[in-house]
Structure formats: C-alpha cells, structure tokens
Motif scaffolding. Structure first.
Motif, PDB file in Angstrom:
ATOM      1  N   LEU A 430      65.682  29.374  31.661  1.00  0.00           N
ATOM      2  CA  LEU A 430      64.578  30.215  32.092  1.00  0.00           C
ATOM      3  C   LEU A 430      65.061  31.293  33.049  1.00  0.00           C
ATOM      4  O   LEU A 430      65.946  31.055  33.884  1.00  0.00           O
ATOM      5  CB  LEU A 430      63.506  29.386  32.791  1.00  0.00           C
ATOM      6  CG  LEU A 430      62.421  28.751  31.902  1.00  0.00           C
ATOM      7  CD1 LEU A 430      61.526  27.850  32.744  1.00  0.00           C
ATOM      8  CD2 LEU A 430      61.585  29.822  31.223  1.00  0.00           C
ATOM      9  N   ALA A 435      60.071  33.063  35.891  1.00  0.00           N
ATOM     10  CA  ALA A 435      59.588  31.731  35.520  1.00  0.00           C
ATOM     11  C   ALA A 435      58.298  31.414  36.268  1.00  0.00           C
ATOM     12  O   ALA A 435      58.172  31.707  37.460  1.00  0.00           O
ATOM     13  CB  ALA A 435      60.652  30.678  35.837  1.00  0.00           C
ATOM     14  N   GLY A 464      58.848  31.625  30.843  1.00  0.00           N
ATOM     15  CA  GLY A 464      59.237  32.910  31.404  1.00  0.00           C
ATOM     16  C   GLY A 464      58.264  33.988  30.961  1.00  0.00           C
ATOM     17  O   GLY A 464      57.990  34.133  29.769  1.00  0.00           O
TER      18      GLY A 464
END
Length: 543
Positions: A430, A435, A464
């Motif tokens: 991520l 995120a 994300g």
C-alpha cells in the motif's frame, strides 16, 4: 543514461530546431551564477525543458524550467555539482542559473512533469505519421537486414528506444515487454508485479525498434527465427543498471522482454522486504549456524533470490569464504565470489557446486536445486561442514521435504542437514501517502476464517486512494508474505521415518508457526497491504 554496449544514443534532442535565442556566441561558466532557493516546485517552461533531452536531464539530475534574461533557470538535485551545471550550459548554449528545491522529492516530481510522458508523446507523434501502406514495413520477411540496420540507426528510433528504457527504470519497472501482434506493437511495463500498457509505437517501426534493442545488447539482427539472449549495461543517475534481454520468434515478429536489474532499486535487507521481527529473529539464528541447509521456496518471481541475497549480505564477514553459483548472477555482492552458470561451456549447477567444494568455502549459495544430482551434492556439502542456501520450486514450506525425497535424497540425510525452509510470495505494498481505512468487502469477509477476520477491528481493512506518489494506483512497491518452517526434533524423526507429507510435518511445527496467508493478513491489518492482495498471492499455497 548512456549505453555501454553496441550502438549508444547520440543524445541529441528529438524536438523542434532551436531558435536564435538558443545559440549565443558562448555560454558563461555556470559556476558564476548564484544558487537560487525555490520554496516550491516551479512551473515548467516547455521551451526551456526542450533544451535538454529527458535522458540528459536524468543523467545530470538537472531540469531547465524557465529563463531569466539570457540565463537558463535550472533546478538541480545537487546545485553544488558544477560539472553537471557546466555540461547543461554547453548543451543548451546558454549560461545557467542553478536553483535548489526546498524539498528533495520535488526534484523527481519536476523531472516527471517535464519529461515523464516523453516516450508516450513520441510514440503518439510517430504513430500519427503511419499509414496502412506503412504496415507492410512491419513484416520482417519483407525487410532486408541492411535496411533494418539503417532504420535502427534513425535518431527517432534511437531516442524512442532509449526513452522507453529510461522511463521504465525511472518508473521502477522490473521488466519491459515489447509484443508484436497483427496490427499493433505493444509496450508494457511490469511495475510492482503488474503489467501496465503504455502508448504503443507505430507498427511500421516494429522491425527498427526490435533491431535497435538487439544492436544495443550485441545480438544478431539478421537472425529472426530463433530465441536469443543479450545484455545491456546503462548508466542512470550515476549508477549502473544491468538489463537482460530475451527475444523469441512469434507469428508476427520477435517478442522482446527486457529484465531490469537495478541494484540500488532493491534493498537487500530482510526488514525492508517486509519480514516481521519474529521471522527475522529465526532467520538470524539459522544463517548463523556453522553448517546445514536453508531453503527458500516459491514460484518464479516470488523474490526468492532477493531474500537469499539479503541473507548473504547480513551474514557476510571477511573471515568467511562465501561462494555462489547462479543462473544468472542478478546482482553483484561485495566480498562474495559469484559463479554464473554457463550451459554452452558445460558449467551447470552440479558441476559448479563440485568445483566450489574444492575452494574451501564456509557458505555456499546454489541459485536453484533443479535435479537430483545438484540436490545430492548440496545435501552432502551441508553434511560435511558447510552452510548451504538454495531455492526450490514448491508451493509451501513443508512440501520442500517431499520434493527432495522425490529427487531420491535419503530421508535420514535430509533429517540431519535441513535446518529451515522459508516459503514466500510477493504482494503489492500500500502507498503510505494515501492508505486509508476501508470496510472489507463482504465477498472477501466470506473467504476469511473467524480468527482471521478478528485481526481487523470492526471489519476495517485498508486501501490506497491513489495519489501522485503512486501514480494513482494506491500501491507503491512490494511486500513479502512469509512462512518460515524451523525443523524441530519430532519433525526430524518423522522425516527419517518417511512421514514427509505436509500434514504429517506441520503436526510437529512450533506453536508460533504462521502460514503465508496468516503472515499476509497480519500485514493487511497493519496497513502494509490489502486483504485481496493477500488472498490473490497466497491462494495456491492453501491446502
């Protein structure tokens, strides 16, 4: 970026001819200009940026972004680098004023905004000149080898190929795929394990682009009907980048894959690869052993070799003799003797391993155990006082024992030498910048066991959102999911007795043993990756 192989680029911009203002009598030395401080990323003047090619800007770490009278305003990653500033002044034909950006990451953003789409724009521009009649040129059988060589030396083709490679390296791509089809030539970058299509060059330039790549890596451009392998060494931003090139003939021409081996883009550290502290502690204990065998398993592309390199980097000490035999040597390790497999000269893993044993080694790394002969020599090397590290193709850690017994290795020898088995997969990491907590989709919740779902508070995972740092994908980089099986005395007894199925072996595993899926879900709960990435990457390892 400069090619240190056949047919390097001429490095001249492939843009409109410079106007009179770009040709002063003689540029003043760059060192006379004071360094300007920029508090934020400045807008880029296209006329200024075009005074350098993207290749030159990346190599010199300098981006022209505007004018101050006759002076060229140049943002530099290191404004104190007078050699680069003087080279910019000579190339542009103007005195330059060096500028320092307040935030280091602003330079890379400025470089991308000024040159990031150059290859795509060039592909689109060249594609716009294509006609149906030009498609005949893409038929490799209709083009003479001499004509192909001439086409491959055209500045537009040279610049296009260089920019395709440059942007792949800059974009952290691990591979570049150039694929021919009936009416199209596609270019794709593999970034974070995912193929991403780019703007396609014109089909008419297929023969020239393929030949240009083959010239750069020293292949025979006249041979179009058998697979070939080659190698390119480039200089990019002051560091060396190795590229392995493979071509195979298809019905519409040669398919080309370039594997980018950028040592500085790979962190040879187990923590940076995503290994949890619990696993790192066990790995540290295993690689500190004076003898025995440690295996890393997983499919192609799961990061096995990188993990072994990280382990070798950690255990290396000048008092140890460390030798590897690999196919091929992907990264050069300081202080380690690395032997490349060479089948044409009869140097295979087994023959190389026999020779290594006569070199008085302490630690041996075998790139891959592919056959019974290599397995037997590796096991006996571990039995006679050497620490042996190698890889094996199995879906999980426990299956490695059965795979070696299938190669006719005696179970009692395995029980005596095998110390630990690490199975792994890679998933997308991520993006830390974007995120955010997100409810886990109901379809994914149904695939999780109650104890797995309990890892996520209120059923919340992470995704994300997409930002500039990750090019809108929500992911940046990759993270490993690991299963580390440390052999216990009951497990050794089971192997000696021939009870080598995964179920029989895992019955004797330590209580702290975690599967790859379990390790991945712990990372998903910690905002390092997503639940769907874990389930996608580990589904073949779950019985």
């Amino acid at each position: 970026m400069r090619a240190q192989a056949n047919g390097s680029s001429n490095g001249h911009p492939a843009h409109a001819e410079p106007g009179p203002a770009q040709q002063p009598p003689a540029p003043a030395p760059a060192s006379n200009a004071a360094i300007a401080e920029l508090s934020e990323k400045p807008p880029v003047n296209g006329d200024a940026a075009r005074l350098l090619t993207s290749e030159q800007a990346a190599r010199l770490r300098a981006v022209p972004f505007g004018f101050d009278g006759r002076r060229l305003l140049v943002a530099m990653a290191d404004p104190a680098d007078l050699d680069s500033a003087d080279e910019v002044s000579v190339i542009a034909g103007r005195p330059v004023r060096r500028c320092r950006l307040s935030q280091p990451d602003h330079f890379d953003q400025l470089l991308r905004s000024a040159y990031g789409a150059t290859a795509s724009q060039m592909a689109q521009r060249l594609g716009g000149q294509e006609s149906e009649q030009d498609e005949l040129l893409a038929n490799l059988q209709a083009v003479d080898a001499a004509d192909v060589h001439r086409m491959a030396q055209e500045p537009s083709v040279v610049n296009l190929v260089n920019l395709i490679i440059l942007e792949a390296v800059r974009g952290r791509a691990s591979d570049v795929h150039v694929e021919p089809f009936e009416r199209a030539l596609t270019v794709k970058y593999r970034i974070d394990g995912e193929l991403r299509p780019q703007n396609s060059p014109p089909k008419a330039l297929q023969a020239a682009i393929t030949s240009r790549i083959k010239i750069m890596c020293g292949m025979d451009i006249a041979e179009r009907y058998v697979p070939q392998d080659g190698h390119i060494t480039l200089r990019f931003e002051g560091r060396r980048v190795d590229i392995r090139v493979s071509t195979v003939p298809t019905i519409y021409g040669e398919s080309v894959v370039m594997r980018i081996l950028d040592k500085q883009a790979v962190t040879l550290d187990l923590a940076a690869l995503g290994m949890r502290p619990e696993h790192r502690a066990v790995m540290d204990r295993l690689i500190a052993l004076p003898h025995g065998m440690i295996l890393v398993t997983g499919p192609t592309g799961s990061g096995k070799t990188t993990t072994l390199y990280a382990a070798l980097s950690k255990l290396y000490d000048p008092s140890l003799k460390v030798i590897t035999v690999e196919d091929p040597v992907e990264y050069e390790l300081a202080g380690v003797n690395q032997i490349p497999v060479n089948p044409e000269r009869g140097l295979m893993f087994a023959t190389g391993l026999r020779a290594i044993l006569r070199q008085d080694p302490d630690v041996i790394m075998v790139g891959e155990i592919r056959d019974g002969e290599t397995a037997e020599i590796a096991v006996r090397a571990a039995l006679t006082g050497h620490l042996v590290l190698s890889t094996l193709h199995t879906n999980d850690a426990a299956s490695a024992v059965g795979r070696l017994t299938d190669m006719e290795i005696e179970p009692f020898l395995l029980a005596s030498t095998l110390e630990g088995i690490l199975a792994q997969r890679l998933g997308r990491r991520l993006c830390a910048a974007c995120a955010r907590p997100t409810p886990i989709a109901e379809a994914l919740q149904h695939r999780l066991l109650p104890q797995e779902l309990a890892l996520f508070k209120s059923g919340m995972g992470y995704t994300g959102a997409g930002c500039e740092a990750c090019d809108g994908t929500g992911y940046r980089g990759r993270v490993g999911y690991y299963e580390l099986l440390e052999l216990t005395p009951p497990m050794r007894q089971a192997i000696t007795a021939g009870r080598t199925t995964p179920t029989e072996l895992l019955a004797h595993a330590l209580p702290t043993h975690t599967t790859m899926r379990g390790d991945g879900l712990l990372k998903a709960a910690g905002a390092q990756t997503t639940v769907d990435e874990v389930l996608r990457a580990t589904q073949d390892s779950e019985g």
